[in-house]
Design an enzyme around this catalytic site. Structure first.
Site, PDB file in Angstrom:
ATOM      1  N   SER A  11       0.739  -1.135  -0.299  1.00  0.00           N
ATOM      2  CA  SER A  11       0.208  -0.028  -0.169  1.00  0.00           C
ATOM      3  C   SER A  11       0.848   1.851  -0.162  1.00  0.00           C
ATOM      4  O   SER A  11       0.244   2.479  -0.475  1.00  0.00           O
ATOM      5  CB  SER A  11      -0.892   0.386   1.396  1.00  0.00           C
ATOM      6  OG  SER A  11       0.026  -0.059   2.361  1.00  0.00           O
ATOM      7  N   GLY A  43      -5.621  -1.693   5.909  1.00  0.00           N
ATOM      8  CA  GLY A  43      -5.720  -1.705   7.550  1.00  0.00           C
ATOM      9  C   GLY A  43      -6.949  -2.343   7.774  1.00  0.00           C
ATOM     10  O   GLY A  43      -8.029  -2.317   8.070  1.00  0.00           O
ATOM     11  N   CYS A  74       2.652  -6.948   2.424  1.00  0.00           N
ATOM     12  CA  CYS A  74       1.745  -6.531   3.052  1.00  0.00           C
ATOM     13  C   CYS A  74       1.219  -7.426   3.984  1.00  0.00           C
ATOM     14  O   CYS A  74       0.340  -8.311   2.880  1.00  0.00           O
ATOM     15  CB  CYS A  74       0.990  -5.667   2.433  1.00  0.00           C
ATOM     16  SG  CYS A  74      -0.400  -4.416   2.720  1.00  0.00           S
ATOM     17  N   ASN A  75       0.939  -7.527   5.189  1.00  0.00           N
ATOM     18  CA  ASN A  75       1.011  -8.466   6.000  1.00  0.00           C
ATOM     19  C   ASN A  75      -0.973  -8.624   5.644  1.00  0.00           C
ATOM     20  O   ASN A  75      -1.298 -10.082   5.658  1.00  0.00           O
ATOM     21  CB  ASN A  75       1.508  -8.656   7.065  1.00  0.00           C
ATOM     22  CG  ASN A  75       2.587  -8.584   7.613  1.00  0.00           C
ATOM     23  OD1 ASN A  75       2.661 -10.137   7.649  1.00  0.00           O
ATOM     24  ND2 ASN A  75       3.664  -7.815   7.315  1.00  0.00           N
ATOM     25  N   THR A  76      -1.293  -7.552   5.525  1.00  0.00           N
ATOM     26  CA  THR A  76      -2.972  -7.324   5.598  1.00  0.00           C
ATOM     27  C   THR A  76      -3.305  -7.412   3.787  1.00  0.00           C
ATOM     28  O   THR A  76      -3.981  -8.288   4.193  1.00  0.00           O
ATOM     29  CB  THR A  76      -3.269  -6.093   5.449  1.00  0.00           C
ATOM     30  OG1 THR A  76      -2.674  -5.504   6.556  1.00  0.00           O
ATOM     31  CG2 THR A  76      -4.830  -5.555   5.660  1.00  0.00           C
ATOM     32  N   CYS A 191       3.373  -6.345  10.329  1.00  0.00           N
ATOM     33  CA  CYS A 191       3.056  -5.085   9.449  1.00  0.00           C
ATOM     34  C   CYS A 191       4.219  -5.043   8.730  1.00  0.00           C
ATOM     35  O   CYS A 191       5.542  -4.726   9.361  1.00  0.00           O
ATOM     36  CB  CYS A 191       2.686  -3.788   9.280  1.00  0.00           C
ATOM     37  SG  CYS A 191       2.542  -2.652   8.569  1.00  0.00           S
ATOM     38  N   THR A 192       4.560  -4.665   7.072  1.00  0.00           N
ATOM     39  CA  THR A 192       6.019  -4.074   6.479  1.00  0.00           C
ATOM     40  C   THR A 192       6.923  -3.247   7.317  1.00  0.00           C
ATOM     41  O   THR A 192       7.433  -3.102   6.989  1.00  0.00           O
ATOM     42  CB  THR A 192       5.794  -4.970   5.432  1.00  0.00           C
ATOM     43  OG1 THR A 192       4.819  -4.087   4.417  1.00  0.00           O
ATOM     44  CG2 THR A 192       5.198  -6.433   4.910  1.00  0.00           C
ATOM     45  N   HIS A 193       5.590  -2.391   7.260  1.00  0.00           N
ATOM     46  CA  HIS A 193       5.926  -0.849   7.562  1.00  0.00           C
ATOM     47  C   HIS A 193       6.550  -0.627   9.055  1.00  0.00           C
ATOM     48  O   HIS A 193       7.675   0.224   9.134  1.00  0.00           O
ATOM     49  CB  HIS A 193       4.551   0.395   7.769  1.00  0.00           C
ATOM     50  CG  HIS A 193       3.604   1.026   6.389  1.00  0.00           C
ATOM     51  ND1 HIS A 193       3.412  -0.216   4.991  1.00  0.00           N
ATOM     52  CD2 HIS A 193       4.036   2.101   5.663  1.00  0.00           C
ATOM     53  CE1 HIS A 193       2.937   0.723   4.831  1.00  0.00           C
ATOM     54  NE2 HIS A 193       3.110   2.052   4.736  1.00  0.00           N
TER      55      HIS A 193
END
Length: 274
Positions: A11, A43, A74-76, A191-193
């Site tokens: 994202s 998210g 992205c995990n989501t 979360c990759t962020h």
């Protein structure tokens, strides 16, 4: 040999550490990265809405880049859309960035695993099922302590570049304190962020909490797919890749995106102009 690119989708900036890690270890492979600014953040979105967004984006990127492997960085996106994507596009291998709950289950001593991610990742049954399928080092069932951190996602995406060290540490400490109060001895960055704050997480969690992510596992999985069938998906040894950074949304790329594309050697392109 196959010189088609590997596509990373996120994202925003969250998947770039995964993309960078893969590129450093596989410099002959061409990479495309899609930052879906238009639909950030993923998210809070309803699962059906999110799946629809990702299916549509993926279809457009397949037509645009013809990737040989697609990575949901992205995990989501991964916990929500990995199965529908594989069903819709069966001819393309997909790699999902999913919470590192399995290694956390092996590492925990208290049996209490903290998972920090988006609301969608925390609420999805996928994460809970991973925990239930894993026993800890003593053979006991683990307890998953899920905490959503939407403010941290926003912070990394929009303020990380200009934030002072103290600001970064403070937002991390808030969540470390929550997990510590619940006796969690292992935290999964789901979360990759959050990988942008890895140093702060390790500093604030020491010495009693271990922090895990899926960075190494994702790169190894891509490499495994490339090496299958005598490396038929590998690029030619002397191939000179031209990596691309695609952005959704109508607004021009701001300075931060130009800086990132320059730093990583990407050619920058607005997807909606194609």
């Amino acid at each position: 040999m196959n010189n088609r690119p590997i596509l990373f989708i996120d994202s925003g900036i969250g998947g770039l550490p995964y993309c960078r890690d893969f590129m450093q270890k596989n410099p002959q492979e061409e990479v495309c990265y899609l930052a879906d600014r238009q639909n950030f953040p993923y998210g809070p979105r309803d699962k059906d809405e999110l799946v629809s967004i990702i299916l549509s984006l993926t279809e457009k990127m397949i037509k645009t880049t013809d990737p040989k492997i697609i990575v949901l960085a992205c995990n989501t996106a991964a916990v929500s859309a990995l199965t529908p994507l594989r069903e819709r596009f069966p001819g393309i291998p997909f790699v999902g960035t999913v919470p590192a709950i399995k290694p956390a289950a092996s590492a925990t001593k208290t049996g209490k695993i903290g998972v920090l991610g988006s609301a969608r990742t925390i609420e999805d049954p996928y994460s809970q099922n991973l925990a239930e399928d894993c026993e800890n080092s003593d053979g006991a069932q683990n307890e998953l302590i899920g905490v959503a951190a939407p403010d941290m996602v926003e912070f990394v995406e929009k303020h990380y570049d200009t934030a002072e060290k103290k600001e970064k540490s403070n937002i991390v400490k808030k969540y470390i304190d929550i997990f510590r109060s619940k006796n969690a001895d292992t935290i999964v960055l789901a979360c990759t962020h959050f990988l942008y704050l890895t140093d702060e997480f390790k500093e604030e969690s020491a010495p009693d909490i271990k922090v895990l992510d899926s960075l190494e596992g994702v790169t190894k999985r891509i490499e495994f797919l490339l090496d299958e069938n005598d490396g038929e998906l590998r690029a030619e040894i002397d191939f000179e890749p031209v990596p691309w950074l695609f952005l959704t949304g109508e607004e021009p790329a701001d300075l931060s995106w130009h800086n990132r594309s320059s730093e990583m050697g990407f050619a920058l392109c607005l997807l909606d102009t194609i």
